[in-house]
Enzyme design. Structure first.
Site, PDB file in Angstrom:
ATOM      1  CE1 TYR A 205       2.433 -27.121  24.833  1.00 38.98           C
ATOM      2  CE2 TYR A 205       3.026 -25.008  23.858  1.00 38.98           C
ATOM      3  CZ  TYR A 205       2.837 -26.372  23.738  1.00 38.98           C
ATOM      4  OH  TYR A 205       3.039 -26.993  22.532  1.00 38.98           O
TER       5      TYR A 205
ATOM      6  CG  HIS B  62       2.420 -34.779  26.164  1.00 45.83           C
ATOM      7  ND1 HIS B  62       3.586 -34.390  25.524  1.00 45.83           N
ATOM      8  CD2 HIS B  62       2.329 -36.115  25.995  1.00 45.83           C
ATOM      9  CE1 HIS B  62       4.154 -35.456  24.993  1.00 45.83           C
ATOM     10  NE2 HIS B  62       3.419 -36.514  25.266  1.00 45.83           N
TER      11      HIS B  62
HETATM   12  C1  DQA Z   1       4.039 -30.852  24.638  1.00 45.66           C
HETATM   13  C2  DQA Z   1       3.264 -31.123  23.344  1.00 45.66           C
HETATM   14  C3  DQA Z   1       4.207 -31.157  22.143  1.00 45.66           C
HETATM   15  O1  DQA Z   1       3.470 -31.398  20.956  1.00 45.66           O
HETATM   16  C4  DQA Z   1       4.920 -29.832  22.008  1.00 45.66           C
HETATM   17  O2  DQA Z   1       5.832 -29.860  20.927  1.00 45.66           O
HETATM   18  C5  DQA Z   1       5.581 -29.392  23.265  1.00 45.66           C
HETATM   19  C6  DQA Z   1       4.902 -29.606  24.524  1.00 45.66           C
HETATM   20  C7  DQA Z   1       3.101 -30.656  25.841  1.00 45.66           C
HETATM   21  O3  DQA Z   1       3.584 -30.749  26.957  1.00 45.66           O
HETATM   22  O4  DQA Z   1       1.906 -30.378  25.675  1.00 45.66           O
HETATM   23  O5  DQA Z   1       6.639 -28.774  23.235  1.00 45.66           O
HETATM   24  O6  DQA Z   1       4.860 -31.985  24.905  1.00 45.66           O
END
Ligand code: DQA
Length: 156
Positions: free
Chosen positions: A28, A105
């Site tokens: 992330y 995302h």
């Molecule tokens: C997310 C991707 C999702 O699968 C995950 O559960 C998240 C973050 C992303 O920003 O990449 O919490 O939404």
């Protein structure tokens, strides 16, 4: 002459995004949610938009925020996080809000575990941005403003 109203965009972030920066940074990134909001706020100033941020770890609170957004905002940028893959309630609330929305995302869920490939909102949003980390939020602001200008006749 009256100045055109600034477009209002609501940013909605779901569970575990409050701990960005220390949460699986290889996936992330190192930016915190505060860092991302700072960049978005800077971009909003440049683009003449008003932005409001909301984050919750609770599905019902996200539903409430989307219900409240109806009639108060021009567009939504939403990262439902883990709820992306499970929440019919968030999808229904987004439809109720009746606002153009972009799904964002940080990671690219399509390249991860199979259960992340499903999104309950993918067909009710204008578009999706994934895999670009915090920068995706800045692009999403630009994208929703462009959409509003083209579709909704905002000035400028
Ligand atoms: C997310 C991707 C999702 O699968 C995950 O559960 C998240 C973050 C992303 O920003 O990449 O919490 O939404």
């Amino acid at each position: 002459m009256k100045r055109p109203a600034r477009p209002r965009v609501l940013f909605v972030d779901g569970p575990n995004l409050n701990v960005l920066g220390s949460r699986e940074p290889k996936i992330y990134g190192k930016m915190t949610l505060a860092d991302i909001r700072r960049e978005v706020t800077r971009a909003a100033r440049r683009e003449g938009a008003a932005v409001v941020f909301f984050q919750s770890n609770h599905e019902g609170e996200i539903v409430g925020a989307l219900q409240d957004a109806r009639g108060k905002f021009d567009g939504v940028v939403i990262n439902p996080a883990g709820y992306t893959h499970t929440s019919v309630a968030i999808r229904d609330a987004l439809i109720y809000a009746g606002l153009p929305a972009l799904e964002v995302h940080l990671s690219n869920p399509a390249g991860r575990e199979p259960f992340r490939r499903e999104s309950t909102i993918e067909d009710v949003v204008v578009g999706r941005i994934a895999g670009l980390g915090g920068y995706g939020y800045v692009l999403a602001l630009s994208g929703i403003l462009n959409h509003l200008r083209e579709a909704g006749g905002l000035a400028g």
